[in-house]
Design a protein around this motif. Structure first.
Motif, short mmCIF file in Angstrom:
data_model
loop_
_atom_site.label_atom_id
_atom_site.label_comp_id
_atom_site.label_asym_id
_atom_site.label_seq_id
_atom_site.Cartn_x
_atom_site.Cartn_y
_atom_site.Cartn_z
N TYR A 2 48.44 77.93 33.53
CA TYR A 2 49.58 77.01 33.36
C TYR A 2 49.70 76.53 31.92
O TYR A 2 50.76 76.17 31.47
CB TYR A 2 49.45 75.82 34.32
CG TYR A 2 48.44 74.81 33.91
CD1 TYR A 2 48.83 73.64 33.24
CD2 TYR A 2 47.08 74.98 34.18
CE1 TYR A 2 47.89 72.70 32.86
CE2 TYR A 2 46.16 74.04 33.79
CZ TYR A 2 46.56 72.90 33.14
OH TYR A 2 45.65 71.96 32.76
N LEU A 3 48.57 76.58 31.18
CA LEU A 3 48.63 76.06 29.81
C LEU A 3 49.46 76.96 28.91
O LEU A 3 50.26 76.50 28.11
CB LEU A 3 47.22 75.90 29.25
CG LEU A 3 46.57 74.57 29.69
CD1 LEU A 3 45.15 74.51 29.25
CD2 LEU A 3 47.35 73.38 29.15
N ALA A 6 52.87 76.33 29.61
CA ALA A 6 53.30 75.05 29.03
C ALA A 6 53.64 75.23 27.56
O ALA A 6 54.61 74.67 27.06
CB ALA A 6 52.21 74.01 29.22
N ILE A 7 52.81 76.02 26.87
CA ILE A 7 53.07 76.23 25.44
C ILE A 7 54.38 76.98 25.27
O ILE A 7 55.22 76.61 24.45
CB ILE A 7 51.91 77.01 24.80
CG1 ILE A 7 50.66 76.11 24.76
CG2 ILE A 7 52.27 77.47 23.39
CD1 ILE A 7 49.40 76.83 24.43
N PHE A 9 56.78 76.99 27.24
CA PHE A 9 57.81 76.03 27.63
C PHE A 9 58.11 75.08 26.47
O PHE A 9 59.27 74.78 26.16
CB PHE A 9 57.32 75.26 28.85
CG PHE A 9 58.29 74.26 29.37
CD1 PHE A 9 59.62 74.62 29.58
CD2 PHE A 9 57.89 72.97 29.66
CE1 PHE A 9 60.51 73.69 30.08
CE2 PHE A 9 58.77 72.05 30.16
CZ PHE A 9 60.10 72.41 30.37
N ALA A 10 57.04 74.65 25.81
CA ALA A 10 57.22 73.73 24.68
C ALA A 10 58.02 74.39 23.58
O ALA A 10 58.94 73.81 23.01
CB ALA A 10 55.86 73.29 24.14
N LEU A 13 61.48 74.60 24.51
CA LEU A 13 62.13 73.28 24.49
C LEU A 13 62.52 72.90 23.07
O LEU A 13 63.57 72.34 22.82
CB LEU A 13 61.17 72.24 25.07
CG LEU A 13 61.68 70.81 25.20
CD1 LEU A 13 62.32 70.64 26.56
CD2 LEU A 13 60.55 69.81 25.05
N VAL A 14 61.62 73.21 22.14
CA VAL A 14 61.78 72.73 20.78
C VAL A 14 62.70 73.64 19.97
O VAL A 14 63.54 73.16 19.22
CB VAL A 14 60.39 72.62 20.10
CG1 VAL A 14 60.54 72.47 18.61
CG2 VAL A 14 59.64 71.44 20.67
N THR B 327 59.33 66.01 28.34
CA THR B 327 58.82 65.93 26.97
C THR B 327 57.40 65.38 26.95
O THR B 327 56.51 65.92 26.28
CB THR B 327 59.73 65.03 26.11
OG1 THR B 327 61.07 65.49 26.22
CG2 THR B 327 59.31 65.06 24.65
N VAL B 330 54.96 68.03 28.32
CA VAL B 330 54.73 69.16 27.42
C VAL B 330 53.86 68.72 26.25
O VAL B 330 52.86 69.38 25.91
CB VAL B 330 56.07 69.74 26.92
CG1 VAL B 330 55.82 70.75 25.82
CG2 VAL B 330 56.83 70.38 28.07
N ALA B 333 50.38 68.08 27.49
CA ALA B 333 49.67 69.32 27.83
C ALA B 333 49.19 70.02 26.56
O ALA B 333 48.03 70.45 26.48
CB ALA B 333 50.57 70.25 28.64
N CYS B 334 50.06 70.11 25.57
CA CYS B 334 49.66 70.77 24.32
C CYS B 334 48.56 69.99 23.62
O CYS B 334 47.58 70.56 23.13
CB CYS B 334 50.85 70.91 23.37
SG CYS B 334 52.14 71.97 24.02
N CYS B 337 45.26 70.45 25.43
CA CYS B 337 44.74 71.79 25.16
C CYS B 337 44.04 71.83 23.81
O CYS B 337 42.91 72.29 23.69
CB CYS B 337 45.93 72.73 25.14
SG CYS B 337 45.55 74.29 25.86
N ALA B 402 57.50 67.47 16.76
CA ALA B 402 56.79 67.75 17.99
C ALA B 402 55.36 68.20 17.68
O ALA B 402 54.40 67.74 18.30
CB ALA B 402 57.52 68.81 18.81
N CYS B 463 40.32 67.48 30.06
CA CYS B 463 41.74 67.77 29.97
C CYS B 463 42.56 66.62 30.55
O CYS B 463 43.53 66.17 29.94
CB CYS B 463 42.03 69.03 30.78
SG CYS B 463 42.86 70.25 29.82
#
Lengths: 337, 530
Positions: A2-3, A6-7, A9-10, A13-14, B327, B330, B333-334, B337, B402, B463
């Motif tokens: 999922y990570l 997520a990245i 996805f980020a 998004l950006v 937002t 995300v 999560a980043c 990580c 970001a 985490c």
């Protein structure tokens, strides 16, 4: 994994957000720096955007670095490299310092329609709304509010007041200047007298107003227009402004065009639009301030019932810029507990 | 030099460099340049007063948080099978994830002039109202935030101790004070300075709490002066000077604490110990838990009650709410990580990469200690401002913002993440180190075959902790002010900043539930998470 999703996805998004500007390169883009609540869903931003884009065949790109002070600081940090075409949301207390950056252009806008309580002749800044600072009180806790600043200062402290810190907040600075405008050289002494009445000094408006509506303090420093919000949106007449005999300190919110903008004509068109009847009927009911010029529609009825100060107090912006530090120190020493 | 050391050092340089570059950028933007820094301002009466207040509130807060956390940690360790024990441990992680302003409001609903306690006093016919504004309020709020954190750190530490110690104590029938004296105190005492150091960092860097509950300008920390210097006086040099002062102060105190405690010993242990107590708690323990409930739970209950009253049918339709949630997720999560990866590599460098002595080890350990604690003494606003100066005029400001927010959040979570991961890694090293050496397992293969499965639970816990910290964080995200980068805490502040107090309470409740779900999830994965 999922990570990694997520990245991805980020990034997804950006990236579109940052390229959105370039996709519309064909169309003219006007970049406006303002404070965050101006472009919130409930603020004036969305409505003004729709109205102005309809008349200019351009796109408005809003950037909100924080509050009014943050807008000015962003401009100072960026200097010549700034993307801003317009800065919107500074106020009279920041006027001199904004002028000193040398980054702003004359507005060349016709200000003859202005109906401000004070004379406005500045050639750089266009006012778009204004408000008076006022002590807002809870009618369920206080029957007879103070009728003057002097009375507030002399009160016994059984009904505490929350104010904002002049070092970190615009209303806080406004109250400091109000005290200065009314008491002059005696301000330090008056601050000492007032300090038993002050419950606490918060970093910003939100903390103070939050404490007030929570019932923690029956009085808070805000604007004469605050009751309008409660009456119009919440249909609640509980919170009212106290009218002070000495007059109320005025805060005028201003906008200006950036001199090296590639879209200077468009920026000036926007400044003129800000004081147009269309914009002036939107700003008061979304930004909860008073209009600077006639609007195309009448304001909601509660606006008729707001406190109208007998006198608008305003210190010369130049003097404020020069002596603010000194006055803040004076305040610090006076209310140090 | 070996690979473990290289990767660990790389992380150190990355995080350390990120911080230093920001500071240097800020200093070079100062009017007089690095040599013209207004160092003399640190001796002004104002700055000295700040120093005095910062020290007194921080020591009081730390002392009370630690003292208060010890009985709670001991209860949880001694009695292992009472109803709600897991929920207590989970709740302990919640306060730290709340934006300070939200917590302040919850606290005032209990302890304020018109709060529950004052109303009770009135009801009992006592004509008095509490006023907590001043040192009392500041310390109360810091204890509310940090006592649970300290308790969680202690519980984690005690649960890592070998079973045999506890078994022996049970066989000897140690209970009451003799158990404290002979078993628990010796286990816990060496660990206290490390916990105190972390809590102290958080108290020194406090801003919203100190200003809002402080009662007046006499209550100020360096953080307030930094904020003022940067925003209102637009004086990067002065901001840098105050930052350095805060950093020196924090580092000095940490070094002193280090002398007393040294690093806590990280012995491998499991939590499958026999029960000492049954399911019925003694009355004295119940009474004590009641006191903790009033202190820690009541403000949370008050917040929840306020949030339930929001107009949910309108709130859930707010597009801003959903984009802010995404937002936040995300970014968190980043950050998590990055933080966890960084912490793992740092631990690998510490445990595998070094000779036991020597200059290299000294240097590495100094760096390790800095990013593990002292980094908390650098205000996010400073990091943001420094990088902002460097990156001004660059394209794609939102994307950059970001990335910045993610790095700053990861950095701020690192001390907490390290305290979960590093001991677990050390324990794993003891157990599997020679096996790996014998099989010639190194680097990536070793990670996949050994570390990943063995450390899965600590990884998950770390985490979750990093996630929770970043979700509630405001500092970093507020600096760049890219309009598209609205997180949940920023949305709460925006709502409060435009009269929408009830909406703000609703979003705050949503945030708390969201964070709580994360904690619960992490706990399911790892029963001995921090």
């Amino acid at each position: 994994m999922y990570l990694s999703r997520a990245i991805r996805f980020a990034v997804a998004l950006v990236v579109p957000v940052s390229f959105a500007g370039s996709a519309w390169a064909q169309e003219r883009v006007l970049t406006i720096y303002t404070y965050d609540s101006f472009i919130a869903d409930w603020g004036p931003g969305p409505v003004l955007t729709e109205a102005f884009e309809a008349q200019c065949s351009c796109t408005l790109d809003w950037v909100a670095p924080g509050d009014g002070v943050a807008v000015l600081n962003r401009l100072r940090f960026e200097g010549d490299t700034t993307d801003a075409d317009v800065v919107l949301g500074l106020d009279t207390n920041l006027l001199a310092e904004a002028q000193q950056t040398g980054l702003l252009a004359p507005h060349e806008t016709d200000l003859s329609t202005l109906e401000l309580p004070v004379e406005w002749q500045d050639e750089t800044f266009v006012p778009f709304d204004y408000g008076y600072f006022a002590v807002i009180y809870d009618t369920q806790a206080i029957e007879t509010p103070p009728t003057s600043l002097a009375e507030l200062v002399a009160s016994d402290g059984s009904q505490p007041l929350v104010i904002q810190d002049p070092r970190t907040s615009t209303p806080g600075l406004g109250f400091l200047l109000w005290m200065k405008a009314v008491f002059g050289d005696d301000a330090a002494e008056r601050w000492q007298e007032l300090s038993d009445t002050i419950l606490t000094v918060t970093p910003g408006w939100s903390e103070a107003y939050g404490l007030f509506t929570q019932g923690e303090a029956p009085m808070v420093l805000s604007y004469t227009t605050s009751p309008a919000y409660h009456m119009v949106v919440e249909e609640e007449g509980r919170y009212q402004a106290a009218a002070f005999e000495e007059g109320h300190y005025i805060q005028i919110e201003i906008a200006a065009a950036v001199a090296q903008s590639g879209e200077l004509d468009l920026a000036r068109e926007f400044l003129a639009f800000l004081i147009s009847p269309q914009a002036q009927s939107v700003i008061p009911v979304t930004n909860w301030m008073l209009p600077v010029a006639p609007g195309s529609e009448a304001l909601p009825e509660p606006f008729e019932r707001l406190v109208e100060p007998t006198q608008a107090l305003l210190l010369d912006p130049q003097i404020v810029a020069e002596r603010r530090g000194e006055w803040v120190d004076e305040w610090l020493n006076a209310v140090d507990r | 030099m070996n690979r473990a050391l290289v990767s660990g050092s790389f992380v150190l340089l990355g995080f350390g460099g990120f911080t230093l570059v920001a500071l240097v950028a800020l200093i070079s933007a100062a009017d007089g340049g690095p040599l013209g820094l207004p160092i003399d301002r640190l001796a002004s009466p104002y700055a000295l007063r700040i120093l005095g207040f910062t020290l007194s509130q921080a020591f009081l807060s730390v002392g009370l948080s630690i003292l208060g956390a010890i009985p709670l940690a001991l209860i949880v360790i001694r009695y292992r099978r009472f109803m709600g024990r897991d929920w207590i441990i989970r709740l302990l992680a919640l306060p730290l994830a709340l934006p300070p302003l939200v917590a302040v409001i919850g606290l005032l609903q209990v302890w304020g002039r018109s709060g529950t306690v004052s109303d009770l006093l009135q009801f009992l016919g006592l004509d008095m109202r509490l006023s907590i504004f001043g040192m009392g309020g500041v310390v109360l709020a810091h204890v509310f935030f940090n006592l649970p954190l300290a308790a969680r750190l202690m519980i984690t530490h005690l649960e890592r101790q070998p079973d045999t110690v506890f078994r022996l104590a049970d066989q000897l029938g140690l209970s009451g004070w003799s158990r404290v004296r002979l078993l628990e105190a010796p286990l816990l005492l060496p660990h206290l300075p490390a916990v105190a150091g972390l809590v102290l960092m958080l108290c020194i860097g406090s801003f919203t709490i100190v200003l809002t509950l402080g009662g007046g300008p006499a209550s100020a920390t360096y953080e307030v002066a930094i904020y003022q210097a940067l925003r209102f006086d637009f004086d990067p040099g002065l901001a840098a000077v105050f930052t350095l002062a805060q950093l020196v102060l924090a580092t000095t105190i940490l070094l002193v604490l280090h002398r007393f405690g040294g690093a806590p010993d990280d012995r491998a242990g499991t939590s499958s110990r026999p029960q000492m107590g049954g399911e019925n708690l003694p009355r004295s323990v119940l009474a004590l838990l009641g006191v903790y409930g009033l202190l820690l739970l009541a403000p949370l209950v008050a917040l929840a009650a306020a949030g339930v009253g929001a107009e949910w049918e309108r709130l859930v339709l707010l597009p801003r709410l959903w984009s802010a949630t995404i937002t936040s997720l995300v970014i968190a999560a980043c950050s998590a990580c990055l933080s966890v990866t960084g912490a793992y590599l740092l631990a690998v460098g510490r445990d595998r990469g070094l000779a036991p002595r020597g200059v290299a080890r000294g240097l590495y350990m100094a760096g390790y200690a800095s990013v593990g604690s002292a980094v908390l003494a650098i205000p996010p606003i400073i990091l943001g401002a420094g990088w902002f100066i460097l990156l001004r005029g660059a394209a794609h400001q939102t994307a950059l913002a970001a990335v910045m927010v993610i790095i700053v959040n990861a950095l701020m979570a690192l001390p907490f993440v390290l305290r979960v991961l590093a001991p677990a890694h050390q324990a794993a090293m003891r157990r599997y180190g020679s096996l790996c050496a014998g099989l010639g397992l190194v680097g990536w293969r070793r990670f996949v075959l050994i570390d990943a499965p063995v450390l899965a639970r600590p990884f998950a816990a770390a985490c979750a902790f990093a996630l929770v910290l970043s979700v509630g964080d405001l500092g970093a995200a507020a600096i760049f002010g890219a309009y598209d980068l609205v997180t949940l805490p920023i949305l709460i502040l925006n709502l409060m900043g435009s009269y929408r107090t009830t909406d703000a309470a609703g979003v705050a409740l949503a945030l708390a539930l969201f964070v709580f779900a994360l904690i619960w999830l992490a706990d399911r994965i790892n029963r001995i998470s921090l």
